[in-house]
Design a protein around this motif. Structure first.
Motif, PDB file in Angstrom:
ATOM      1  N   VAL A  21      36.555  32.607  40.630  1.00 35.84           N
ATOM      2  CA  VAL A  21      37.592  33.605  40.903  1.00 35.84           C
ATOM      3  C   VAL A  21      37.500  33.947  42.382  1.00 35.84           C
ATOM      4  O   VAL A  21      36.447  34.346  42.868  1.00 35.84           O
ATOM      5  N   HIS A  28      45.272  40.482  44.305  1.00 33.46           N
ATOM      6  CA  HIS A  28      45.755  39.099  44.211  1.00 33.46           C
ATOM      7  C   HIS A  28      44.535  38.179  44.128  1.00 33.46           C
ATOM      8  O   HIS A  28      43.688  38.185  45.019  1.00 33.46           O
ATOM      9  N   TYR A  29      44.475  37.389  43.051  1.00 31.43           N
ATOM     10  CA  TYR A  29      43.320  36.525  42.795  1.00 31.43           C
ATOM     11  C   TYR A  29      43.779  35.102  42.502  1.00 31.43           C
ATOM     12  O   TYR A  29      44.867  34.884  41.988  1.00 31.43           O
ATOM     13  N   ARG A  30      42.902  34.151  42.803  1.00 32.17           N
ATOM     14  CA  ARG A  30      43.126  32.749  42.433  1.00 32.17           C
ATOM     15  C   ARG A  30      41.957  32.304  41.576  1.00 32.17           C
ATOM     16  O   ARG A  30      40.800  32.501  41.948  1.00 32.17           O
ATOM     17  N   TRP A  31      42.283  31.735  40.421  1.00 35.60           N
ATOM     18  CA  TRP A  31      41.266  31.235  39.490  1.00 35.60           C
ATOM     19  C   TRP A  31      41.244  29.722  39.544  1.00 35.60           C
ATOM     20  O   TRP A  31      42.282  29.081  39.558  1.00 35.60           O
ATOM     21  N   SER A  56      50.897  31.217  36.923  1.00 34.50           N
ATOM     22  CA  SER A  56      50.658  32.515  37.556  1.00 34.50           C
ATOM     23  C   SER A  56      51.096  33.600  36.576  1.00 34.50           C
ATOM     24  O   SER A  56      51.991  33.388  35.767  1.00 34.50           O
ATOM     25  N   VAL A  87      47.618  36.956  39.442  1.00 38.77           N
ATOM     26  CA  VAL A  87      46.654  35.856  39.306  1.00 38.77           C
ATOM     27  C   VAL A  87      47.388  34.528  39.399  1.00 38.77           C
ATOM     28  O   VAL A  87      48.409  34.325  38.745  1.00 38.77           O
ATOM     29  N   GLU A  88      46.847  33.628  40.223  1.00 44.82           N
ATOM     30  CA  GLU A  88      47.319  32.252  40.303  1.00 44.82           C
ATOM     31  C   GLU A  88      46.208  31.372  39.732  1.00 44.82           C
ATOM     32  O   GLU A  88      45.034  31.591  40.024  1.00 44.82           O
TER      33      GLU A  88
END
Length: 91
Positions: A21, A28-31, A56, A87-88
């Protein structure tokens, strides 16, 4: 088979397959997902992803409240101070 068209993604699915993560900015997060064995824990540059996200979604107050309730966490947050999380998801 997993249905990801619903607004709620299963907690078990997240726990099983979310490898990294990365906070991009506030809320705003990217997994990064991994569906196989983890070979090597390298560093991922998700501030500048090379491909578009595969999915997303937004985590709103009600989703967060329900998660806390289901996991018996104290409800120590208020709607008036909540900011939705974006979340993306990447492979």
């Amino acid at each position: 088979m997993v249905d990801v068209s619903t607004p709620k993604i299963s907690d078990e699915l997240v726990e099983e397959f979310v490898e990294v993560v990365t906070p991009v900015e506030d809320y705003h997060y990217r997994w990064k997902l991994n569906f196989g064995e983890i070979q090597e824990r390298g560093r991922y540059d998700f501030l500048h992803p090379e491909s578009p996200p595969v999915l997303s979604f937004t985590i709103d107050f009600e989703m967060a409240r329900q998660y806390r309730k289901e996991n018996e966490l104290p409800p120590q947050f208020r709607r008036s101070s909540w900011n939705d999380l974006f979340v993306e998801v990447y492979l």
